[in-house]
Motif scaffolding. Structure first.
Motif, short mmCIF file in Angstrom:
data_model
loop_
_atom_site.label_atom_id
_atom_site.label_comp_id
_atom_site.label_asym_id
_atom_site.label_seq_id
_atom_site.Cartn_x
_atom_site.Cartn_y
_atom_site.Cartn_z
N ARG A 98 11.24 39.93 36.40
CA ARG A 98 12.69 40.09 36.51
C ARG A 98 13.37 39.33 35.39
NH1 ARG A 98 13.72 35.70 41.27
NH2 ARG A 98 11.57 35.02 41.31
N ARG A 144 14.10 44.59 39.54
CA ARG A 144 12.82 43.96 39.21
C ARG A 144 11.84 45.04 38.80
NH1 ARG A 144 9.63 45.55 43.34
NH2 ARG A 144 10.57 45.63 45.41
N ILE A 166 16.92 37.81 44.36
CA ILE A 166 17.77 38.71 43.59
C ILE A 166 19.03 39.06 44.38
CG2 ILE A 166 17.94 41.08 42.69
CD1 ILE A 166 14.91 40.78 41.96
#
Length: 359
Positions: free
Chosen positions: A119, A105, A78
């Motif tokens: 996610r 997330r 991420i």
């Protein structure tokens, strides 16, 4: 011990992926993101991936993570996407979609009690390159764009970036124990020969090459082009194999996929490497081992896919999709010395670079 694998490196490939029914995925997305949409399953090796399409045509990808995937590794992926968005906003990579309460997330508990991450990313429209005809211009576009992606990732750091991953050409020696899983004796001998080449010639040099966070899975399934222009790249997807590793491994991993489809196995890969090298030049020691590492990528492909297909026959087609081309490439490269392979690749790459500069 050379042959040992860190437990979670294998766990990520040996733990069954989640398989929630589409209705459950839809409810999960509504609850976490406030998004209502039709759910379409997408292919995946470790995670459950689904496309979500809303009534107005907006599309997303929801990823329900493998329960064995360490949460810090998810956070690393991420953070990398968010770093790329800041460092090079025009690069066509997915954007992270936040939950209703602003988180990057979330988590969910599967029916069997296993806990996993959830996610969501923006969905990139385009055609996978594997569905289009290969051209020299397309290969050069791929090489140039990967160089730009690696430039954007340069300097990005994360505590989980050094996580263990079997799909790492720089750590191929850890797969020595998988050689015995190849039942065909001539093929096993071929794989053993390339493993020796890696251990003898590549491993000692890896300490002196550049390392950074790399995509590590830049191939025809993970690069998207415009429907009407197969040389215009509109998406780079699947950042699930990212890690901090030698930069030359990034180039070799990607170039290895360009060996098929030509009478000369180095023609396509050299066009790709030439374009990358023109945008982000490889150092002398990297040039010395890039062809070796292309072979190493094919080696780890056959070792991991044969091992996994035996354990997950229900997912065999997906697991084995690169296996035939990898054996073909190893067979082609077995007929030449490592110096000849290096020179063939670099001569063609430099020729391509010169032509680019001339134009």
């Amino acid at each position: 011990m050379m042959a040992g694998n860190p437990p979670h490196a294998e766990a990520a490939l040996s733990t069954t992926a989640p398989s929630l029914p589409p209705n459950d995925v839809g409810r999960l997305v509504r609850r976490l993101y406030g998004i209502e949409g039709a759910v379409t399953p997408l292919a995946g090796e470790r995670d459950q991936n689904c496309r979500i399409e809303t009534a107005d045509g907006t599309r997303y990808v929801v990823k329900i993570g493998n329960p064995s995937e360490p949460v810090p590794v998810v956070d690393f992926q991420i953070a990398a996407l968010e770093h790329i968005a800041r460092a090079s906003a025009r690069l066509p990579v997915p954007r992270v979609v936040r939950t209703l309460d602003g988180q990057a997330r979330a988590a969910t508990v599967l029916p069997d009690g296993r806990r996993c991450t959830v996610r969501m990313l923006s969905y990139l429209d385009g055609i996978q390159i594997r569905e289009t005809p290969r051209t020299a211009a397309q290969r050069r576009a791929m090489g140039t764009l990967l160089a730009r992606l690696d430039q954007a990732l340069h300097g990005f750091a994360h505590p989980a970036a050094t996580h263990d991953l079997l799909w790492n050409v720089a750590a191929a020696h850890r797969l020595v124990d998988k050689l015995g899983g190849i039942m065909d004796a001539p093929r096993r001998a071929l794989a053993e020969a390339f493993m020796r080449r890696f251990i003898d010639h590549v491993l000692p040099r890896l300490g002196s090459v550049r390392a950074q966070v790399i995509h590590n899975d830049y191939h025809f399934y993970n690069v998207l082009v415009a429907p009407g222009d197969h040389e215009r790249i509109v998406g780079i997807i699947d950042f699930g194999d990212m890690l901090h590793a030698p930069l030359v491994g990034e180039v070799a991993t990607a170039a290895a996929f360009h060996m098929t489809g030509n009478a000369d196995p180095f023609e396509g890969s050299a066009q790709f490497v030439g374009a990358y090298h023109a945008a982000l030049p490889l150092a002398a020691v990297e040039q010395e081992i890039v062809a070796d590492l292309m072979a190493t990528r094919h080696l780890i492909t056959v070792l991991i896919s044969e091992w996994r297909a035996a354990r997950y026959p229900e997912n065999r087609a997906y697991i084995m999709r690169h296996n035939p081309a990898a054996w073909e490439a190893l067979t082609q490269m077995a007929d030449m010395s490592r110096n000849e392979a290096r020179d063939r690749l670099l001569t063609e790459a430099r020729k391509g670079t010169a032509n680019e500069q001339h134009h």
